[in-house]
Scaffold this active site. Structure first.
Site, PDB file in Angstrom:
ATOM      1  N   ALA A  99     -92.323  51.355 -18.315  1.00 36.58           N
ATOM      2  CA  ALA A  99     -93.029  50.110 -18.015  1.00 36.58           C
ATOM      3  C   ALA A  99     -93.906  50.328 -16.786  1.00 36.58           C
ATOM      4  CB  ALA A  99     -92.018  49.003 -17.744  1.00 36.58           C
ATOM      5  N   GLY A 138     -88.975  52.647 -20.178  1.00 33.12           N
ATOM      6  CA  GLY A 138     -89.535  51.997 -21.362  1.00 33.12           C
ATOM      7  C   GLY A 138     -90.156  53.000 -22.322  1.00 33.12           C
ATOM      8  N   GLU A 141     -87.356  54.184 -24.327  1.00 39.72           N
ATOM      9  CA  GLU A 141     -86.918  53.063 -25.183  1.00 39.72           C
ATOM     10  C   GLU A 141     -87.874  52.891 -26.360  1.00 39.72           C
ATOM     11  OE1 GLU A 141     -86.660  50.506 -21.657  1.00 39.72           O
ATOM     12  OE2 GLU A 141     -84.702  49.896 -22.389  1.00 39.72           O
ATOM     13  N   GLU A 161     -84.183  53.487 -14.809  1.00 40.04           N
ATOM     14  CA  GLU A 161     -84.334  52.110 -14.304  1.00 40.04           C
ATOM     15  C   GLU A 161     -83.364  51.785 -13.180  1.00 40.04           C
ATOM     16  OE1 GLU A 161     -84.524  53.041 -17.404  1.00 40.04           O
ATOM     17  OE2 GLU A 161     -85.920  51.809 -18.549  1.00 40.04           O
TER      18      GLU A 161
HETATM   19  C1  LIG Z   1     -86.814  35.215 -14.613  1.00 40.81           C
HETATM   20  C2  LIG Z   1     -87.352  36.566 -14.849  1.00 40.81           C
HETATM   21  C3  LIG Z   1     -86.655  37.215 -15.982  1.00 40.81           C
HETATM   22  C4  LIG Z   1     -87.248  38.528 -16.111  1.00 40.81           C
HETATM   23  C5  LIG Z   1     -86.686  39.269 -17.226  1.00 40.81           C
HETATM   24  C6  LIG Z   1     -87.370  40.549 -17.152  1.00 40.81           C
HETATM   25  C7  LIG Z   1     -87.492  41.160 -18.461  1.00 40.81           C
HETATM   26  C8  LIG Z   1     -88.439  42.297 -18.278  1.00 40.81           C
HETATM   27  C9  LIG Z   1     -88.295  43.189 -19.426  1.00 40.81           C
HETATM   28  C10 LIG Z   1     -88.972  44.433 -19.074  1.00 40.81           C
HETATM   29  C11 LIG Z   1     -88.277  45.471 -19.802  1.00 40.81           C
HETATM   30  C12 LIG Z   1     -88.803  46.713 -19.270  1.00 40.81           C
HETATM   31  C13 LIG Z   1     -87.714  47.670 -19.166  1.00 40.81           C
HETATM   32  C14 LIG Z   1     -88.303  48.914 -18.847  1.00 40.81           C
HETATM   33  O1  LIG Z   1     -88.854  49.497 -19.708  1.00 40.81           O
HETATM   34  C15 LIG Z   1     -88.206  49.352 -17.465  1.00 40.81           C
HETATM   35  C16 LIG Z   1     -88.984  50.573 -17.115  1.00 40.81           C
HETATM   36  O2  LIG Z   1     -89.526  51.307 -17.865  1.00 40.81           O
HETATM   37  S1  LIG Z   1     -89.043  50.793 -15.468  1.00 40.81           S
HETATM   38  C17 LIG Z   1     -89.971  52.266 -15.291  1.00 40.81           C
HETATM   39  C18 LIG Z   1     -89.155  53.450 -15.591  1.00 40.81           C
HETATM   40  N1  LIG Z   1     -89.911  54.614 -15.292  1.00 40.81           N
HETATM   41  C19 LIG Z   1     -89.757  55.301 -14.182  1.00 40.81           C
HETATM   42  O3  LIG Z   1     -88.950  54.987 -13.339  1.00 40.81           O
HETATM   43  C20 LIG Z   1     -90.648  56.488 -14.006  1.00 40.81           C
HETATM   44  C21 LIG Z   1     -91.293  56.439 -12.679  1.00 40.81           C
HETATM   45  N2  LIG Z   1     -92.202  57.541 -12.483  1.00 40.81           N
HETATM   46  C22 LIG Z   1     -91.779  58.781 -12.183  1.00 40.81           C
HETATM   47  O4  LIG Z   1     -90.618  59.078 -12.107  1.00 40.81           O
HETATM   48  C23 LIG Z   1     -92.844  59.783 -11.918  1.00 40.81           C
HETATM   49  O5  LIG Z   1     -93.994  59.113 -11.531  1.00 40.81           O
HETATM   50  C24 LIG Z   1     -93.153  60.685 -13.129  1.00 40.81           C
HETATM   51  C25 LIG Z   1     -91.978  61.623 -13.409  1.00 40.81           C
HETATM   52  C26 LIG Z   1     -93.482  59.879 -14.354  1.00 40.81           C
HETATM   53  C27 LIG Z   1     -94.403  61.554 -12.791  1.00 40.81           C
HETATM   54  O6  LIG Z   1     -94.164  62.224 -11.583  1.00 40.81           O
HETATM   55  P1  LIG Z   1     -95.352  62.968 -10.795  1.00 40.81           P
HETATM   56  O7  LIG Z   1     -96.132  63.761 -11.734  1.00 40.81           O
HETATM   57  O8  LIG Z   1     -94.728  63.626  -9.623  1.00 40.81           O
HETATM   58  O9  LIG Z   1     -96.332  61.812 -10.324  1.00 40.81           O
HETATM   59  P2  LIG Z   1     -96.068  60.634  -9.276  1.00 40.81           P
HETATM   60  O10 LIG Z   1     -94.649  60.258  -9.214  1.00 40.81           O
HETATM   61  O11 LIG Z   1     -96.750  60.992  -7.998  1.00 40.81           O
HETATM   62  O12 LIG Z   1     -96.833  59.424  -9.973  1.00 40.81           O
HETATM   63  C28 LIG Z   1     -98.238  59.444 -10.119  1.00 40.81           C
HETATM   64  C29 LIG Z   1     -98.756  58.043  -9.942  1.00 40.81           C
HETATM   65  O13 LIG Z   1     -98.284  57.252 -11.027  1.00 40.81           O
HETATM   66  C30 LIG Z   1     -97.610  56.103 -10.556  1.00 40.81           C
HETATM   67  N3  LIG Z   1     -96.555  55.781 -11.511  1.00 40.81           N
HETATM   68  C31 LIG Z   1     -95.645  56.616 -12.009  1.00 40.81           C
HETATM   69  N4  LIG Z   1     -94.850  55.981 -12.871  1.00 40.81           N
HETATM   70  C32 LIG Z   1     -95.284  54.722 -12.913  1.00 40.81           C
HETATM   71  C33 LIG Z   1     -94.876  53.568 -13.636  1.00 40.81           C
HETATM   72  N5  LIG Z   1     -93.864  53.595 -14.517  1.00 40.81           N
HETATM   73  N6  LIG Z   1     -95.543  52.422 -13.432  1.00 40.81           N
HETATM   74  C34 LIG Z   1     -96.583  52.372 -12.582  1.00 40.81           C
HETATM   75  N7  LIG Z   1     -97.021  53.428 -11.866  1.00 40.81           N
HETATM   76  C35 LIG Z   1     -96.378  54.586 -12.041  1.00 40.81           C
HETATM   77  C36 LIG Z   1     -97.090  56.509  -9.221  1.00 40.81           C
HETATM   78  O14 LIG Z   1     -96.839  55.401  -8.429  1.00 40.81           O
HETATM   79  C37 LIG Z   1     -98.218  57.383  -8.691  1.00 40.81           C
HETATM   80  O15 LIG Z   1     -99.230  56.561  -8.194  1.00 40.81           O
HETATM   81  P3  LIG Z   1     -99.386  56.279  -6.630  1.00 40.81           P
HETATM   82  O16 LIG Z   1    -100.627  55.504  -6.513  1.00 40.81           O
HETATM   83  O17 LIG Z   1     -99.390  57.605  -5.943  1.00 40.81           O
HETATM   84  O18 LIG Z   1     -98.191  55.458  -6.216  1.00 40.81           O
END
Ligand SMILES: CCCCCCCCCCCCCC(=O)CC(=O)SCCNC(=O)CCNC(=O)[C@H](O)C(C)(C)COP(=O)(O)OP(=O)(O)OC[C@H]1O[C@@H](n2cnc3c(N)ncnc32)[C@H](O)[C@@H]1OP(=O)(O)O
Ligand SMILES: NC(=O)C1=CN([C@@H]2O[C@H](COP(=O)(O)OP(=O)(O)OC[C@H]3O[C@@H](n4cnc5c(N)ncnc54)[C@H](O)[C@@H]3O)[C@@H](O)[C@H]2O)C=CC1
Length: 748
Positions: A99, A138, A141, A161
């Protein structure tokens, strides 16, 4: 989360793996249908396979537009009679990073993920996920909603997550246990650990792994399964395999997360959600997942953890008050590095450098120390290599007792005793011996970088590179620029840190830099609380309940009381009479009695033997404190946990504000990253400055004023003017603090 920092470069990794574009041109795909939406591409390959490519650099996160495009393109694939099966892949060799975390703090518009994945799974045409690079959160998923999963061998998969204070809330907690079983699902979901493609295959998480073109392999599979029944491929319809020992498994998992999570709520919710998968039908399990997710989603812990996620990335975009910046400073290539002094730190630094592929010249004073260091370093490298299944980098290191051996290196990291006289001598020697242009870095934990730089011919080449023990393990590096450090020297230190897989934070030069400078008032308060009636047990319990892995006194016993004692003696704090401001000699008095902590079997606690690990309350220490109080006129009073936290933490936070005001750190996220990664500040509380925002700046100010009035002889309790200014400016959110710092007249 938005920061007052520079935007990141577009980090598209063009070199990674095999792109969908390449494949499309290889198989002569029909792209006449063009773009649908602007975040996913649709094309037809091999006549009957609809290929959907997620396009949202840098990690193809599932933003609202991507989700909408995916729905539209799936509808299109289902409506085209020629299309018999579908492949979903990600652009630039990255399937999907999950996500879009940035959306979590907004209104969350766009189609929700859960029904989207449900519809995908219900599709009458087989859907194959072609997974390259990453399938996280996500993203995984989404892949679990597909009927087949093909992964490239270099892919990492996981449900991280929990590290963001959430659970896999798009069906992950319900589908994963059905696919890989409860034990593996519990472990993966509660830790957020990434697995390799090989492990994923073993677990049954993916169906095929390829070393070659993933999309080609996925299309081949899609062609072969077209028209076949999908009944057994829809994970939501499968029964969750429930081993006979399942109850014990959940009990054990709950105990484990409660023990290690130290107050974090997400790991507990993860266990509860997997329990629902094991005991309830899919639809009811999904309801449970949704409810648990809603609680987590709005919690302060999720906000704190997501703040840390972005803060750890933001610190790489460093700047200094003199105007040097990450995007205008070019690091110089470094191939050969010397480490001077192979004690506790030098050994770890040598290992980290060798593991990063650099050639190292490791220097000690005498043959005996050198050989001992070589033995220990080789052991560390061998153990590390065994864990990774790679050969140890033993041949990267040359050992020498001659400082002349560093003559041709590109960079030196000095790690000799924390003694200014010794370090100055070493820097003078280095300046004379090294080839022109050699960077001279020091691992001092708080000495003046400018004073060391002044010993050299080229002070612009001198920078602090403050590692944390054990240096080959700890992620944090404080890169300390002096008054004359060049931007190239800073950029080179930051780059070397990255090569060693560290998170580096550039900070200014002052006594103790950021981390150790803030620690001083925190430790002082802990000592003062003992004087006023607390025990080490009480103080530690309050801090451990707050979330620290160890309270201040247990930590001090572990690292050795003598280290701080030496520093205080060097600063002549021990012998001085302290008239204007309060000084507690308690630590010094313990050291004078040979109580150095675990290493001597006695410190703030007692241990069964020197080197013992289990801290027990020590009646001797309690009676020592009573006598001490009586002699010095302290009347013991009842101290509660709240006072411990307020005195210790608010004093530390106050110093953090001073550091911001002095421009030693360029933003609050620098401090928070340093404290979470270097000082085990509980991650789910974001860091001290984030915590200050959560508590409320007015409350912190009010409490500091209150305690300062009670203890006028403790200057560190006097609220710093930046804190006052922020409160006067209406308590702006943390990402706006920098505006107030930069503009003293700011009203935002
Ligand atoms: C009353 C309210 C009720 C609310 C109910 C709510 C319901 C909501 C339902 C939603 C359901 C969603 C569930 C879900 O799917 C949750 C998720 O998916 S959470 C996200 C999970 N993913 C992660 O944790 C991955 C995170 N990223 C990483 O680990 C690394 O970035 C990755 C291994 C992918 C790549 O690593 P690397 O090559 O070293 O690059 P960087 O880490 O430097 O990242 C580059 C750049 O990209 C940005 N970024 C990375 N991932 C994300 C992301 N998922 N979303 C947005 N941005 C992302 C990162 O920040 C870097 O950018 P910067 O500008 O430098 O910060
Ligand atoms: N120990 C810790 O947790 C941390 C220490 N530091 C800093 O790292 C530096 C080193 O600390 P430690 O490794 O703990 O010290 P240590 O006492 O374990 O090791 C210092 C080593 O330097 C060697 N040495 C002394 N003079 C030398 C010279 N002229 N040439 C070559 N070798 C020489 C000594 O023989 C000794 O092996 C200090 O500046 C310290 O403040 C920084 C972060 C954490």
């Amino acid at each position: 989360m938005i920061f007052g920092r520079y935007p990141s470069r577009d980090k598209q990794d063009k070199a990674i793996a095999v792109s969908a574009k390449k494949f499309r041109s290889a198989v002569g795909s029909d792209t006449s249908n063009g773009l649908f939406g602007n975040m996913a591409l649709y094309s037809r390959v091999s006549g009957s396979v609809g290929l959907i490519t997620l396009q949202n650099p840098p990690v193809n996160a599932l933003s609202a537009v991507v989700r909408q495009s995916l729905i539209d393109l799936m509808d299109r694939a289902l409506s085209e009679p020629e299309v018999k099966s579908v492949v979903i892949c990600g652009q630039n060799g990255k399937f999907c990073g999950g996500a879009d975390i940035k959306e979590f703090r907004s209104d969350m518009t766009g189609p929700p993920l859960v029904p989207m994945i449900d519809r995908l799974e219900l599709s009458s045409k087989p859907v194959v996920a072609a997974i390259e690079g990453v399938a996280l959160g996500g993203g995984l998923e989404l892949a679990l909603g597909c009927h087949y999963r093909v992964a490239h061998s270099k892919t990492r998969l996981g449900l991280p997550e929990v590290t963001l204070g959430l659970l896999p809330g798009a069906g992950g907690t319900q589908r994963l246990p059905r696919l890989v079983g409860i034990p593996a699902a519990l472990e993966l979901i509660t830790t957020g650990r990434h697995v390799t493609a090989a492990e994923a295959l073993q677990l049954g998480l993916v169906d095929f792994v390829t070393d070659h073109n993933t999309i080609e392999a996925a299309v081949k599979l899609a062609l072969s399964v077209a028209g076949k029944s999908l009944d057994s491929r829809r994970i939501s319809t499968c029964k969750c395999p429930r081993p006979p020992y399942a109850d014990a498994l959940f009990e054990e998992a709950m105990q484990r997360v409660r023990r290690s999570a130290r107050g974090a709520i997400a790991p507990v919710a993860c266990v509860q959600a997997v329990h629902a998968a094991a005991t309830l039908p899919f639809a009811r399990g999904m309801e449970q997942e949704k409810q648990l997710m809603a609680t987590l989603f709005t919690s302060g812990q999720a906000r704190a953890l997501q703040y840390q996620f972005f803060a750890q990335r933001a610190v790489s975009r460093w700047s200094t008050p003199s105007g040097a910046r990450w995007d205008t400073s070019k690091p110089r290539p470094v191939h050969k590095v010397a480490v001077i002094g192979l004690g506790t730190m030098g050994r770890g630094i040598t290992v980290a450098l060798a593991q990063a592929g650099l050639s190292v010249v490791a220097v000690e004073t005498h043959e005996k120390q050198l050989m001992e260091a070589k033995r220990v370093v080789s052991g560390m490298l061998e153990r590390g290599a065994k864990r990774l299944g790679a050969p140890p980098a033993l041949d990267k290191i040359n050992y020498s007792c001659e400082i002349q051996a560093v003559a041709d290196v590109d960079l030196v990291i000095e790690a000799v005793f924390e003694d200014m006289v010794v370090k100055k001598t070493v820097f003078r020697q280095l300046s004379a011996i090294c080839k022109p242009g050699t960077f001279l870095f020091t691992n001092t934990s708080g000495l003046d970088i400018d004073e060391l730089a002044a010993q050299t011919r080229n002070p612009e080449l001198v920078v602090g590179m403050h590692f944390f023990a054990p240096a080959h393990v700890m992620k944090l590096l404080e890169v300390v620029y002096g008054r004359r450090s060049s931007s190239q020297a800073v950029a080179t230190a930051m780059k070397i840190g990255k090569n060693m897989d560290k998170i580096s934070v550039a900070v200014g030069n002052c006594s103790g830099f950021v981390g150790n400078r803030m620690l001083r008032p925190y430790l002082d308060q802990a000592f003062f609380l003992l004087e006023e009636g607390a025990t080490p047990e009480l103080v530690d319990q309050a801090l451990e309940e707050f979330g620290f892995a160890m309270g201040v006194f247990r930590m001090s016993d572990l690292s050795g009381l003598d280290i701080g004692w030496k520093v205080r003696k060097a600063k002549e704090m021990v012998s001085k009479t302290h008239q204007d401001c309060r000084y507690s000699p308690l630590g010094d008095l313990l050291c004078e009695r040979g109580r150095f902590g675990q290493k001597t079997g006695r410190g703030w606690y007692q241990y069964d033997k020197p080197g013992g690990r289990v801290a027990k309350p020590d009646p001797w220490l309690h009676s020592f404190l009573e006598k001490y109080r009586a002699q010095r006129g302290f009347v013991a009073r009842r101290i509660d946990h709240q006072e411990v936290l307020e005195r210790c933490l608010y004093a530390l936070i106050n110093e953090g504000f001073r550091i911001l005001e002095d421009r030693i750190a360029s933003g609050p996220e620098d401090i928070d990253v340093i404290y979470v990664l270097g000082y085990s500040w509980p991650r789910h509380r974001g860091g001290p400055m984030f915590y200050a925002q959560m508590v409320g700046l007015s409350r912190i100010l009010e409490k500091l004023e209150y305690y300062h009035q009670l203890h006028l002889d403790i200057p560190s309790l006097q609220p710093c003017s930046l804190l006052r200014k922020l409160v006067a400016n209406g308590r702006p959110p943390i990402h706006k603090w920098v505006e107030v710092i930069k503009n003293p007249h700011s009203h935002l």
